[in-house]
Structures are given as structure tokens and as C-alpha cells.
Scaffold this motif. Sequence first.
Motif: not given
Length: 164
Positions: A90-99, A116-126
Amino acid sequence: MRFILAASALILIAAPLAAKDSLGVFGDWGAFRDAQMPRCYAIAAAQGTGAGTRSREYDPFASVGTWPRRQVRGQVHFRLSRQVRDGAAITLTMGSSRFDLSGDNGNAWAKDAQMDARIVAEMRVASTMRVSSRDRQGRRFTDSYSLDGAATAMDAASVGCAAG
């Protein structure tokens, strides 16, 4: 019109989550507080959610929750549109970030609090995010989300639980 549709979708999604208080609708995201638990969360429906959407087993949504008594903040949860095949990534993609997420059946989460913290930080800018996997029949599927209003909704949820 877009606001009415977004608000209606958020209300329908949030109803099963037993939200007691709406903290607001921000773009494509809403924030809610359930004082009985207590918990607060930001939530959004996947794009294209609605009656007649093909191949969906569930109404997909993304949420970021806070449980003050449990000392949990910024926990990411995805309700996927389909049940995931056993062992499927199960892959989450935001811009060039993948989780790479953890999950089972029709749910997915970050693997730990740091993710969680990395995903939330990326959600703030993507501007968008996508969650992809394979369903029980092996078909690839993707649930897509707008992140318009996500940062404000997450902040409203955090403040909503900090206030009481």
C-alpha cells in the motif's frame, strides 16, 4: 456549489465516526471534535466519491486524528475504496515523496509515529496525494485526494482538542 458538495460529503463520511462538533470546513477538508472520547480529526473524501462510482467496496476517506488522553497526535488513517489483497503493498504518494503504509482489509496507516509526522508535514506542502494498492482480485486501484484545506483542518482539529 463546490462548498455545498464538499460539506455534504464530509458530513456523510463523518457521521459514522460519531462527530459531535464541527470545527469547520476548509477547502476539501473538514475538522471535527468528539468530546466524549475525546478526539479530534481532520477528514476528506477521496475525489470522485459518490453514488455510482464503479468498483468501490467502501467510501474512501483520509483522516488525521488526535486523541489527547492517549497522547496521540497527527495519526494518519486511510479508508481505502477496496479490500487489499493479502501481502499487497500500500503506497502513499505526494509529489516526489512515497510512503509504504501498513494495512489490512480496507484500511491503511503509517507504520509508526515518525512516519505519521513525515506524512503530515508533506500534506502541509503538497497539493494532492494518492494511495495505491491491489485489491483481492489483483487489480490495481488508486484513491486520490485534494489537499486543499488540509493544513487548516489539521490545525483546527489540534486546537479543538487542545481547548478542552
